[in-house]
Write a protein that holds these residues in place. Structure first.
Motif, PDB file in Angstrom:
ATOM      1  N   ALA A  40       4.458  10.368 -10.930  1.00  0.00           N
ATOM      2  CA  ALA A  40       3.338  11.272 -10.656  1.00  0.00           C
ATOM      3  C   ALA A  40       2.211  10.613  -9.861  1.00  0.00           C
ATOM      4  O   ALA A  40       1.443  11.297  -9.192  1.00  0.00           O
ATOM      5  CB  ALA A  40       2.788  11.821 -11.962  1.00  0.00           C
ATOM      6  N   ALA A  41       2.115   9.305  -9.922  1.00  0.00           N
ATOM      7  CA  ALA A  41       1.025   8.602  -9.241  1.00  0.00           C
ATOM      8  C   ALA A  41       1.310   8.361  -7.761  1.00  0.00           C
ATOM      9  O   ALA A  41       0.465   7.824  -7.050  1.00  0.00           O
ATOM     10  CB  ALA A  41       0.762   7.266  -9.925  1.00  0.00           C
ATOM     11  N   ARG A  42       2.489   8.768  -7.274  1.00  0.00           N
ATOM     12  CA  ARG A  42       2.925   8.389  -5.926  1.00  0.00           C
ATOM     13  C   ARG A  42       1.947   8.788  -4.838  1.00  0.00           C
ATOM     14  O   ARG A  42       1.637   8.008  -3.958  1.00  0.00           O
ATOM     15  CB  ARG A  42       4.314   8.932  -5.630  1.00  0.00           C
ATOM     16  N   TRP A  43       1.418  10.028  -4.890  1.00  0.00           N
ATOM     17  CA  TRP A  43       0.574  10.491  -3.786  1.00  0.00           C
ATOM     18  C   TRP A  43      -0.812   9.865  -3.825  1.00  0.00           C
ATOM     19  O   TRP A  43      -1.381   9.568  -2.777  1.00  0.00           O
ATOM     20  CB  TRP A  43       0.509  12.008  -3.773  1.00  0.00           C
ATOM     21  N   SER A  44      -1.352   9.656  -5.008  1.00  0.00           N
ATOM     22  CA  SER A  44      -2.662   8.991  -5.067  1.00  0.00           C
ATOM     23  C   SER A  44      -2.546   7.534  -4.628  1.00  0.00           C
ATOM     24  O   SER A  44      -3.435   7.009  -3.951  1.00  0.00           O
ATOM     25  CB  SER A  44      -3.263   9.095  -6.466  1.00  0.00           C
ATOM     26  N   LEU A  45      -1.442   6.880  -4.987  1.00  0.00           N
ATOM     27  CA  LEU A  45      -1.225   5.502  -4.531  1.00  0.00           C
ATOM     28  C   LEU A  45      -1.062   5.446  -3.018  1.00  0.00           C
ATOM     29  O   LEU A  45      -1.618   4.564  -2.359  1.00  0.00           O
ATOM     30  CB  LEU A  45       0.014   4.899  -5.208  1.00  0.00           C
ATOM     31  N   LEU A  46      -0.302   6.387  -2.463  1.00  0.00           N
ATOM     32  CA  LEU A  46      -0.100   6.412  -1.022  1.00  0.00           C
ATOM     33  C   LEU A  46      -1.418   6.674  -0.297  1.00  0.00           C
ATOM     34  O   LEU A  46      -1.716   6.029   0.713  1.00  0.00           O
ATOM     35  CB  LEU A  46       0.939   7.466  -0.645  1.00  0.00           C
ATOM     36  N   LYS A  47      -2.204   7.598  -0.821  1.00  0.00           N
ATOM     37  CA  LYS A  47      -3.501   7.898  -0.203  1.00  0.00           C
ATOM     38  C   LYS A  47      -4.403   6.664  -0.217  1.00  0.00           C
ATOM     39  O   LYS A  47      -5.024   6.328   0.790  1.00  0.00           O
ATOM     40  CB  LYS A  47      -4.177   9.055  -0.951  1.00  0.00           C
ATOM     41  N   ARG A  48      -4.454   5.979  -1.360  1.00  0.00           N
ATOM     42  CA  ARG A  48      -5.276   4.762  -1.448  1.00  0.00           C
ATOM     43  C   ARG A  48      -4.790   3.694  -0.482  1.00  0.00           C
ATOM     44  O   ARG A  48      -5.600   3.016   0.171  1.00  0.00           O
ATOM     45  CB  ARG A  48      -5.264   4.224  -2.873  1.00  0.00           C
ATOM     46  N   ALA A  49      -3.476   3.530  -0.374  1.00  0.00           N
ATOM     47  CA  ALA A  49      -2.926   2.515   0.523  1.00  0.00           C
ATOM     48  C   ALA A  49      -3.241   2.839   1.976  1.00  0.00           C
ATOM     49  O   ALA A  49      -3.654   1.963   2.741  1.00  0.00           O
ATOM     50  CB  ALA A  49      -1.415   2.392   0.312  1.00  0.00           C
ATOM     51  N   VAL A  50      -3.065   4.107   2.357  1.00  0.00           N
ATOM     52  CA  VAL A  50      -3.339   4.499   3.741  1.00  0.00           C
ATOM     53  C   VAL A  50      -4.823   4.340   4.056  1.00  0.00           C
ATOM     54  O   VAL A  50      -5.187   3.813   5.116  1.00  0.00           O
ATOM     55  CB  VAL A  50      -2.860   5.947   4.008  1.00  0.00           C
ATOM     56  N   LEU A  51      -5.687   4.757   3.152  1.00  0.00           N
ATOM     57  CA  LEU A  51      -7.126   4.610   3.391  1.00  0.00           C
ATOM     58  C   LEU A  51      -7.546   3.147   3.466  1.00  0.00           C
ATOM     59  O   LEU A  51      -8.401   2.780   4.271  1.00  0.00           O
ATOM     60  CB  LEU A  51      -7.919   5.342   2.304  1.00  0.00           C
ATOM     61  N   ALA A  52      -6.944   2.309   2.632  1.00  0.00           N
ATOM     62  CA  ALA A  52      -7.281   0.879   2.651  1.00  0.00           C
ATOM     63  C   ALA A  52      -6.866   0.239   3.972  1.00  0.00           C
ATOM     64  O   ALA A  52      -7.525  -0.686   4.454  1.00  0.00           O
ATOM     65  CB  ALA A  52      -6.615   0.168   1.482  1.00  0.00           C
ATOM     66  N   LEU A  53      -5.789   0.730   4.552  1.00  0.00           N
ATOM     67  CA  LEU A  53      -5.258   0.128   5.777  1.00  0.00           C
ATOM     68  C   LEU A  53      -5.775   0.748   7.055  1.00  0.00           C
ATOM     69  O   LEU A  53      -5.632   0.156   8.118  1.00  0.00           O
ATOM     70  CB  LEU A  53      -3.732   0.259   5.783  1.00  0.00           C
TER      71      LEU A  53
END
Length: 184
Positions: A40-53
């Motif tokens: 369930a955490a996949r999209w929030s993790l992806l969003k955080r990773a993309v924003l960080a990068l």
């Protein structure tokens, strides 16, 4: 071996393996597998990773593209490889940070536990400083700020963080020197 240590070992192995993969399709498959495994955490993790990068990778990719164009070298394949690898590594990093209590994983290794404790303490200090900056900015700007105001605030915030880091490093160096750490 406790669960936290297994996660940390798995992450270290994944980072090592990913650094040896030079085929974008395998990296994309790894990212897809990580997305599916995260639940369930996949999209929030992806969003955080993309924003960080976003800012860093955009500037590095642009510089690389300009250099490759100037040298008349291929651009898209290397950029895809670099950005997929970094996105996968950052995604896995965020996933591990969310799932693992670092101090539990390092239990039994006193020196690493001490370094992790000091590091986590600094993270808390800097996070609080950033939260204070955000709250101050919101209170002083009731209307949506202009981009120049945001940039000016980011510059002041970055300067304050750098000044705090330099002051802390100086204090640590003085404390270590007074205890004979730099005596040769």
């Amino acid at each position: 071996m406790n669960r936290a240590r297994l996660w940390l070992a798995g992450y270290a192995g994944a980072v090592l393996a990913i650094s040896f993969i030079h085929e974008p399709s395998w990296l994309a498959f790894g990212l897809l597998a990580a997305l599916l495994a995260a639940g369930a955490a996949r999209w929030s993790l992806l969003k955080r990773a993309v924003l960080a990068l976003l800012l860093f990778n955009a500037s590095v990719s642009l510089a690389y593209a300009l250099l490759a164009a100037w040298r008349a070298q291929p651009v898209w394949a290397p950029l895809l490889l670099i950005n997929l690898r970094v996105l996968l590594l950052v995604y896995l990093g965020f996933w591990v940070v969310e799932r693992v209590r670092l101090l539990d994983a390092l239990r039994g290794w006193p020196l690493l536990s001490m370094v992790a404790t000091l590091t986590l303490g600094q993270v808390v200090v800097y996070r609080r400083l950033l939260d204070d900056f955000r709250a101050a900015f919101r209170s002083r700007n009731p209307l949506p700020p202009k981009p120049t105001t945001l940039l000016r605030h980011a510059g002041v915030q970055g300067g304050a963080l750098m000044e705090k880091a330099l002051h802390g490093a100086e204090q640590s160096a003085q404390a270590m020197r007074s205890r004979g750490s730099f005596d040769g």
